[in-house]
Design an enzyme around this catalytic site. Structure first.
Site, PDB file in Angstrom:
ATOM      1  N   ASN A  93       9.148   4.184   4.093  1.00 42.02           N
ATOM      2  CA  ASN A  93       8.878   3.819   5.494  1.00 42.02           C
ATOM      3  C   ASN A  93      10.117   3.196   6.123  1.00 42.02           C
ATOM      4  OD1 ASN A  93       6.207   3.425   3.925  1.00 42.02           O
ATOM      5  ND2 ASN A  93       5.563   3.496   6.051  1.00 42.02           N
ATOM      6  N   CYS A 117       4.109   9.155   0.518  1.00 47.67           N
ATOM      7  CA  CYS A 117       2.826   9.694   0.070  1.00 47.67           C
ATOM      8  C   CYS A 117       3.069  10.583  -1.145  1.00 47.67           C
ATOM      9  CB  CYS A 117       2.191  10.509   1.200  1.00 47.67           C
ATOM     10  SG  CYS A 117       0.708  11.367   0.676  1.00 47.67           S
ATOM     11  N   HIS A 139       3.891   4.704  12.870  1.00 45.35           N
ATOM     12  CA  HIS A 139       4.156   4.560  11.434  1.00 45.35           C
ATOM     13  C   HIS A 139       5.252   5.573  11.081  1.00 45.35           C
ATOM     14  CE1 HIS A 139       2.481   4.164   7.164  1.00 45.35           C
ATOM     15  NE2 HIS A 139       3.096   5.325   7.069  1.00 45.35           N
ATOM     16  N   ARG A 172       0.846  -1.199   0.000  1.00 49.20           N
ATOM     17  CA  ARG A 172       0.000   0.000   0.000  1.00 49.20           C
ATOM     18  C   ARG A 172       0.888   1.259   0.000  1.00 49.20           C
ATOM     19  NH1 ARG A 172      -0.616   4.764   2.426  1.00 49.20           N
ATOM     20  NH2 ARG A 172      -0.500   3.847   4.506  1.00 49.20           N
ATOM     21  N   ASP A 173       1.540   1.538   1.126  1.00 49.04           N
ATOM     22  CA  ASP A 173       2.356   2.758   1.206  1.00 49.04           C
ATOM     23  C   ASP A 173       3.497   2.700   0.195  1.00 49.04           C
ATOM     24  OD1 ASP A 173       3.497   5.142   2.165  1.00 49.04           O
ATOM     25  OD2 ASP A 173       3.085   4.645   4.243  1.00 49.04           O
ATOM     26  N   HIS A 228       8.459   7.032   8.789  1.00 48.09           N
ATOM     27  CA  HIS A 228       9.189   7.077   7.521  1.00 48.09           C
ATOM     28  C   HIS A 228      10.637   7.430   7.825  1.00 48.09           C
ATOM     29  CE1 HIS A 228       6.111   6.619   4.304  1.00 48.09           C
ATOM     30  NE2 HIS A 228       5.318   6.799   5.344  1.00 48.09           N
TER      31      HIS A 228
END
Ligand code: COA
Ligand code: ZN
Length: 322
Positions: A249, A240, A207, A15-16, A209
């Site tokens: 991440n 993002c 979460h 996803r990310d 990065h």
């Protein structure tokens, strides 16, 4: 050493990671990767996102991916959802959890989701009331919770206020996202301590990065403050597309490597992760940030370099001649 405390690792690469890739990863390849990751021991996998295909074309195949993967017992399959349309799509695919998203900073919310924070909150409140009628769990990811690339510092009180608003709606968990790697350890420690104290029944995830190389340091600070759930991305992919300067991440294999060395129990099979990570460059068309993939694990030992005619290791003999 921290004994064998259980730490929950949540994979976000598909996803990310993939949301930020220029090269479209074929649906079958996504499914094969997720199936492989499902066997690695994760607590949770964020499979894809049910966002607008115009906003995130890389994940336009979300339904096909969700329907195509094999579910493993013990793995929670979650998906990112920005609005009611996304929630309806996600629920039709039998997800275990929806991960709702909005930003703590107004500027990033408007850039990323094309609405104000209050508009996002109103939509997510409607989503929550629909999802609560099912047995699907609800997590809320608060982006830019530790700094916004357009507004700068984010006040801790503001983060706690948004958490409170969602806690009051009965969500199961909240993720605090350092969307562009602006967090630093003492800030993380203070925020996590305040959050765990005030929201003792919420499942909290951090979460990070690694945009400025602080993701593992921030993880240690969060652990010290009692956090036991972390998002991480295989190979260190991620970012993002609507946050200026966003990069990957915290890298899952580096996170697991560090935690296992320190005696934590992640349940994740590091060898299997590394072989999955090695496949990424062929899927996305470029190298990945993972240092561990390049260096190998700490005790992957090397042969002693062969001795040359003067008895010195070859490299040293070369350096002395040069
Ligand atoms: N899934 C699929 N399509 C969606 C959708 C969703 N969740 N939400 C909106 N759409 C479609 C609408 O049907 C509409 O389609 P049309 O142009 O064919 O009529 C179009 O997208 C625009 O809809 P609108 O409600 O005006 O949304 P928007 O253009 O203001 O976009 C978001 C709002 C939230 C849908 C969009 O900004 C988005 O998906 N952002 C995702 C950001 C993201 O994932 N960032 C990275 C992770 S943090
Ligand atoms: Zn992220």
């Amino acid at each position: 050493m921290s004994g064998s405390k259980r730490i929950y690792i949540q994979e976000v690469a598909t996803r990310d990671g993939f949301q930020n890739e220029a090269q479209f990863v074929d649906t079958d390849a996504k499914i094969a990767l997720i199936d492989r990751l499902s066997a690695c021991g994760y607590a949770k996998i964020e499979v894809t996102s049910f966002t607008s295909p115009k906003a995130i074309p890389a994940l336009r195949d979300a339904e096909a991916v969700m329907h195509g993967i094999a579910r493993h017992d013990g793995v929670v399959y979650t998906v990112l959802v920005p609005n009611i349309n996304g929630a309806e799509r996600a629920l039709s695919c039998g997800v275990n959890e929806v991960n709702l998203v909005m930003s703590v900073s107004e500027s990033h919310n408007r850039t990323n989701l094309r609405m104000s924070r209050e508009q996002s909150f109103a939509q997510l409140r409607d989503v929550i009331s629909v999802v609560k009628q099912t047995n699907v769990a609800i997590n809320v990811s608060l982006s830019t919770a530790m700094g916004c690339p357009m507004e700068g510092d984010i006040a801790q009180a503001e983060v706690l206020d948004w958490m409170q608003r969602f806690a009051d709606l009965g969500v199961h968990g909240v993720t605090l996202c350092d969307t562009t790697g602006m967090a630093f350890p003492s800030q993380v420690g203070a925020l996590c301590a305040a959050a765990t104290k005030r929201f003792s029944t919420l499942e909290l995830t951090l979460h990070f990065h690694n945009t400025r190389g602080m993701a593992l340091a921030n993880t240690l600070a969060a652990l010290d403050a009692g956090i036991d759930r972390f998002d991480a991305s295989l190979g260190g992919l991620g970012g993002c597309p609507y946050a200026p300067g966003a990069t990957g991440n915290v890298c899952t294999e580096e996170l697991v490597h560090m935690l296992e060395l320190d005696g934590y129990d992640t349940r994740v099979d590091l060898t299997a992760l590394l072989s999955a990570s090695a496949l990424l460059p062929s899927l996305i068309g470029h190298d990945v940030p993972s240092q561990l993939l390049k260096a190998g694990q700490r005790l992957d030992l090397h042969a002693i370099p062969c001795a040359s005619s003067d008895g010195l290791p070859e490299q040293r003999a070369f350096a002395e001649k040069a």
